[in-house]
Design a protein around this motif. Structure first.
Motif, PDB file in Angstrom:
ATOM      1  N   ALA A  34      -6.298   7.349   3.081  1.00 50.83           N
ATOM      2  CA  ALA A  34      -5.779   7.766   4.390  1.00 50.83           C
ATOM      3  C   ALA A  34      -6.342   6.873   5.487  1.00 50.83           C
ATOM      4  CB  ALA A  34      -6.130   9.229   4.643  1.00 50.83           C
ATOM      5  N   ASN A  35      -7.617   6.555   5.392  1.00 46.27           N
ATOM      6  CA  ASN A  35      -8.232   5.691   6.412  1.00 46.27           C
ATOM      7  C   ASN A  35      -7.699   4.261   6.322  1.00 46.27           C
ATOM      8  OD1 ASN A  35      -9.756   7.747   7.506  1.00 46.27           O
ATOM      9  ND2 ASN A  35     -11.552   7.326   6.226  1.00 46.27           N
ATOM     10  N   GLN A  73      14.534  -4.919  -2.146  1.00 48.37           N
ATOM     11  CA  GLN A  73      14.576  -3.746  -1.303  1.00 48.37           C
ATOM     12  C   GLN A  73      13.291  -3.713  -0.465  1.00 48.37           C
ATOM     13  OE1 GLN A  73      16.896  -1.021  -1.574  1.00 48.37           O
ATOM     14  NE2 GLN A  73      18.166  -2.394  -2.783  1.00 48.37           N
ATOM     15  N   ALA A  74      13.391  -3.128   0.717  1.00 49.07           N
ATOM     16  CA  ALA A  74      12.178  -2.800   1.451  1.00 49.07           C
ATOM     17  C   ALA A  74      11.405  -1.751   0.646  1.00 49.07           C
ATOM     18  CB  ALA A  74      12.536  -2.254   2.817  1.00 49.07           C
ATOM     19  N   ILE A  75      10.082  -1.807   0.730  1.00 46.19           N
ATOM     20  CA  ILE A  75       9.250  -0.854  -0.020  1.00 46.19           C
ATOM     21  C   ILE A  75       8.378  -0.111   0.975  1.00 46.19           C
ATOM     22  CG2 ILE A  75       7.442  -0.626  -1.776  1.00 46.19           C
ATOM     23  CD1 ILE A  75       8.514  -3.237  -3.012  1.00 46.19           C
ATOM     24  N   PRO A  76       8.447   1.210   1.000  1.00 44.97           N
ATOM     25  CA  PRO A  76       7.600   1.975   1.924  1.00 44.97           C
ATOM     26  C   PRO A  76       6.123   1.819   1.558  1.00 44.97           C
ATOM     27  CG  PRO A  76       9.037   3.442   0.642  1.00 44.97           C
ATOM     28  CD  PRO A  76       9.277   2.051   0.146  1.00 44.97           C
ATOM     29  N   LEU A  77       5.266   2.079   2.519  1.00 45.96           N
ATOM     30  CA  LEU A  77       3.828   1.965   2.294  1.00 45.96           C
ATOM     31  C   LEU A  77       3.417   2.855   1.129  1.00 45.96           C
ATOM     32  CD1 LEU A  77       1.293   0.609   3.432  1.00 45.96           C
ATOM     33  CD2 LEU A  77       0.960   2.621   4.863  1.00 45.96           C
ATOM     34  N   ASN A  78       2.699   2.271   0.187  1.00 49.73           N
ATOM     35  CA  ASN A  78       2.271   3.055  -0.981  1.00 49.73           C
ATOM     36  C   ASN A  78       0.945   2.540  -1.506  1.00 49.73           C
ATOM     37  OD1 ASN A  78       3.284   1.473  -3.857  1.00 49.73           O
ATOM     38  ND2 ASN A  78       4.029   0.718  -1.901  1.00 49.73           N
ATOM     39  N   ALA A  79       0.287   3.360  -2.314  1.00 47.18           N
ATOM     40  CA  ALA A  79      -1.028   3.015  -2.846  1.00 47.18           C
ATOM     41  C   ALA A  79      -0.903   2.562  -4.290  1.00 47.18           C
ATOM     42  CB  ALA A  79      -1.947   4.229  -2.767  1.00 47.18           C
ATOM     43  N   ILE A  80      -1.677   1.547  -4.634  1.00 41.11           N
ATOM     44  CA  ILE A  80      -1.723   1.005  -5.986  1.00 41.11           C
ATOM     45  C   ILE A  80      -3.179   1.066  -6.448  1.00 41.11           C
ATOM     46  CG2 ILE A  80      -1.389  -1.090  -7.375  1.00 41.11           C
ATOM     47  CD1 ILE A  80       1.244   0.124  -6.381  1.00 41.11           C
ATOM     48  N   ILE A  81      -3.391   1.744  -7.573  1.00 44.94           N
ATOM     49  CA  ILE A  81      -4.750   1.980  -8.070  1.00 44.94           C
ATOM     50  C   ILE A  81      -4.884   1.386  -9.474  1.00 44.94           C
ATOM     51  CG2 ILE A  81      -6.405   3.791  -8.694  1.00 44.94           C
ATOM     52  CD1 ILE A  81      -5.025   5.544  -6.507  1.00 44.94           C
TER      53      ILE A  81
END
Ligand code: NI
Length: 179
Positions: A34-35, A73-81
């Motif tokens: 989140a930060n 495609q545009a890609i929304p903000l997402n997290a990759i772990i």
């Protein structure tokens, strides 16, 4: 939520291989994500890796805004772990990159054109997807941060390295590009 300080090139945290995330759902990981979203939103840019905010963990966030989506495609903000990247061919291309840890500069960097990404998402669910072009470039750049690599370490032609204002004012065409 907090805006985190971003480490700049020369700080050792950017050179250390990062540790795998054991539990993506752990509160400290969710807070960190989140930060990082808040920090990227404040700083501008398309990606941010945990080592850039002094957390030596294998995770990053990225997006491909509509303005940067080529054929993709545009890609929304997402997290990759805990990402693992596999190139899908030997084909590489030069493309411009910047980095929040190297402010004011940009360079053309060779990257694989097509990759497969295996990782976990922010909910800990497995992700297995192919990417091309700019999205593939961003994912390779961010994954490099988890291995202690910065984009200048990937360069093979330092004529394509300069300050934002100068390289935009005096564009040096990339191979195959007509300006
Ligand atoms: Ni970067």
């Amino acid at each position: 939520m907090a805006i985190l300080k971003i480490a700049r090139m020369g700080h050792p945290v950017l050179l250390n291989p990062a540790k795998p995330v054991e539990n993506p759902l752990a509160p400290e990981i969710q807070t960190l994500l989140a930060n990082m979203v808040h920090t990227l939103d404040d700083a501008g840019g398309v990606g941010l890796a945990a080592p850039q905010v002094y957390e030596s963990l294998r995770l990053f966030i990225f997006h491909v805004p509509p303005s940067r989506a080529e054929d993709d495609q545009a890609i929304p903000l997402n997290a990759i772990i805990n990402p693992t990247i596999t190139p899908l061919s030997d084909e590489q291309e030069l493309g411009w990159e910047g980095c929040l840890s190297i402010p004011g500069l940009r360079a053309a960097v060779p990257r694989f054109k097509h990759i497969n990404l295996k990782a976990l998402d922010s909910k800990g669910a497995p992700l297995d997807r192919d990417f091309s072009g700019f999205a593939a470039r961003v994912i390779q750049h961010e994954t490099d941060h988890l291995d202690g690599l910065l984009y200048p370490m990937r360069m093979n032609d330092f004529r394509y390295f300069g300050f934002n204002e100068e390289t935009l004012r005096y564009p040096l065409p990339l191979p195959g590009e007509n300006l």
